[in-house]
Write an enzyme that holds these catalytic residues in place. Structure first.
Site, PDB file in Angstrom:
ATOM      1  N   TRP A   1     -21.799  17.505 108.184  1.00 48.86           N
ATOM      2  CA  TRP A   1     -22.320  16.363 108.943  1.00 48.86           C
ATOM      3  C   TRP A   1     -22.116  16.629 110.427  1.00 48.86           C
ATOM      4  CZ3 TRP A   1     -18.274  16.489 105.696  1.00 48.86           C
ATOM      5  CH2 TRP A   1     -17.075  15.861 106.006  1.00 48.86           C
ATOM      6  N   ASP A   2     -21.257  15.924 111.154  1.00 51.63           N
ATOM      7  CA  ASP A   2     -21.213  16.073 112.618  1.00 51.63           C
ATOM      8  C   ASP A   2     -21.271  17.539 113.056  1.00 51.63           C
ATOM      9  OD1 ASP A   2     -20.674  13.433 112.193  1.00 51.63           O
ATOM     10  OD2 ASP A   2     -18.975  13.332 113.555  1.00 51.63           O
TER      11      ASP A   2
ATOM     12  N   GLU B   1     -19.600   6.053 118.909  1.00 50.26           N
ATOM     13  CA  GLU B   1     -19.009   7.303 118.436  1.00 50.26           C
ATOM     14  C   GLU B   1     -19.548   8.501 119.210  1.00 50.26           C
ATOM     15  OE1 GLU B   1     -17.800   6.790 114.121  1.00 50.26           O
ATOM     16  OE2 GLU B   1     -19.970   6.703 113.993  1.00 50.26           O
TER      17      GLU B   1
HETATM   18  C1  FRU Z   1     -19.535  10.287 113.004  1.00 46.02           C
HETATM   19  C2  FRU Z   1     -18.092  10.175 112.603  1.00 46.02           C
HETATM   20  C3  FRU Z   1     -17.169  10.550 113.741  1.00 46.02           C
HETATM   21  C4  FRU Z   1     -15.941  11.023 113.040  1.00 46.02           C
HETATM   22  C5  FRU Z   1     -16.496  11.623 111.763  1.00 46.02           C
HETATM   23  C6  FRU Z   1     -15.678  11.395 110.547  1.00 46.02           C
HETATM   24  O1  FRU Z   1     -20.371  10.689 111.980  1.00 46.02           O
HETATM   25  O2  FRU Z   1     -17.808   8.881 112.143  1.00 46.02           O
HETATM   26  O3  FRU Z   1     -16.928   9.499 114.636  1.00 46.02           O
HETATM   27  O4  FRU Z   1     -15.234  11.922 113.840  1.00 46.02           O
HETATM   28  O5  FRU Z   1     -17.778  11.087 111.568  1.00 46.02           O
HETATM   29  O6  FRU Z   1     -16.228  11.982 109.411  1.00 46.02           O
END
Ligand code: FRU
Length: 415
Positions: free
Chosen positions: A45-46, A287
């Site tokens: 993901w991120d 975020e």
């Molecule tokens: C965004 C988020 C970030 C965090 C991560 C946790 O997608 O919520 O803020 O660091 O994912 O999985």
């Protein structure tokens, strides 16, 4: 240490009422349900492209490098299989945050990513979860400072130093074996866990201010104070039309974009500063904040969710932006509302965790996309990259590139 004196910009309820989920110039084009996945073994993901402190996305010796939050896909684990052997990918995906690890990938083409493995060996990071941050290439020797978040127990912004090495065959990382804690929420500007068990404090993004040459970082926080004690007053409301003056329970949504300044360019010691933007009564999560500097202006981006909006407000999952002539503000919400690139109403969860790069390319990951049978398909992989154009306080979606296209803006030849 600093004599910076500023008041946070308030993202008001009136600003947020201007969010228009149906404006095509701020809507991410539809992601098709037949997207390719980068790996059958891991979800990602991120996504955190390797960059220098001025924000430039870099490659090393012709190799692009990205870091990602990553979790094993448990498609062979009985915990996620029913009696018939069907894999419950939805639960597996939804549980990923608790086992997030930072991994890296490399590529010759700025896409077609090759999995490199973990950045830190198991046991190096002091807490259960390795959450988002920013990898910074420090010099031509290949030194990298990875800023990230150590979560559970607590939430601490930390960094770990290592090295990138390249060969004709690919990229490897070395070091990344000593984590230095930088700071946690202070309870004065930023809400602590004891003030609110649902507090948000994470996602460091360091940068050098092109104006004063000092090292700062922005991060996700909540405005300090006991949960429920915040007041959504006149300033937080803005100028509201009749029928929109009831703020409901919006005092529980207290997101903010935090800032800190480093003592020097080593980034080893930091001082916490007031937030740049607050969202009290508007949204609980701002975020992964990050800057783009363009035309002498400061473009401050942050991602947010539909489900974290306060009572009486709504907006898509996506990236929001704020613009200023100065680092410390005042900021004005981009496009009037703040919305820069949101998911289309027909596919509200198609992507998330957008990162706007200085070349206008926006990377994100695929969360889930509806399928023709009325079901949906989980992603856990890179979304198509979108190009936006920033024109003063307005932005425009211009085109779509390939999945996970993150081209370098500059190549660094390593010593
Ligand atoms: C965004 C988020 C970030 C965090 C991560 C946790 O997608 O919520 O803020 O660091 O994912 O999985």
């Amino acid at each position: 240490m600093t004599n910076l004196n500023y008041t946070p910009t308030i993202w008001t309820r009136a600003d947020a009422l201007k969010v228009n989920e149906n404006d095509p110039t701020t809507t991410q084009p539809i992601v098709s349900a037949d997207f390719p996945v980068m790996s059958d073994e891991v979800f990602i993901w991120d996504t955190m492209p390797l960059r220098s402190l001025d924000g430039t996305v870099v490659s090393v010796d012709g190799w692009s490098v990205i870091f990602t939050l990553t979790a094993q896909r448990n498609n062979n684990n009985s915990e996620y299989l029913d009696a018939e052997g069907n894999y419950d990918i939805t639960s597996d995906w939804n549980n990923r945050h608790g086992r997030a690890r930072i991994c890296y990938w490399y590529s010759r083409t700025g896409k077609d990513w090759i999995f490199g493995g973990r950045v830190m060996a198991e046991g190096v990071s002091p807490t259960a979860r390795e959450w988002a941050g920013t990898p910074i290439l420090l010099n031509e020797d290949g030194d990298i400072d990875l800023y990230y978040t150590c979560v559970t127990p607590g939430a601490t912004i930390a960094k770990v130093r290592g090295k990138v090495l390249s060969s004709e065959e690919g990229v490897t990382l070395a070091g990344f074996n000593e984590v230095k804690s930088l700071f946690s929420a202070d309870g004065v500007y930023y809400q602590t866990e004891s003030q609110n068990p649902y507090w948000n404090f994470r996602d460091p993004s360091p940068f050098i201010d092109p104006h004063d040459g000092k090292l700062y970082m922005v991060f996700e926080g909540n405005v300090a104070g006991e949960r429920g004690s915040h007041i959504v007053g006149k300033e937080e409301m803005g100028i509201l039309p009749p029928g929109h003056r009831d703020v409901g329970n919006s005092k529980f949504q207290v997101g903010c974009i935090g800032m800190a300044v480093a003592k020097d360019l080593s980034g080893d010691e930091w001082e916490i500063l007031p937030p740049l933007v607050t969202a009290v009564g508007v949204n609980d999560q701002t975020e992964r904040p990050h800057f783009v500097f363009q035309d002498g202006k400061y473009y401050l981006f942050t991602i947010s969710h539909k489900f974290t909006y306060a009572d009486g407000l709504t907006g898509p999952d996506g990236v929001y932006g704020f613009l200023s002539d100065n680092l410390t503000g005042p900021y004005s919400p981009m496009n009037g509302s703040g919305l820069v690139l949101g998911n289309p109403p027909s596919q509200p969860f198609q992507t998330y965790s957008h990162c706007v790069m200085p070349n206008g390319l926006v990377t994100s990951f695929i969360d889930n996309v509806p399928t023709s049978d009325g079901n949906y398909r989980i992603g856990g992989t890179e979304a198509p990259t979108v190009k936006i154009v920033l024109k003063g306080n307005r932005s425009f979606v211009e085109r779509v590139f390939d999945y996970g296209y993150i081209p370098p803006m500059k190549n660094i030849i390593l010593n």
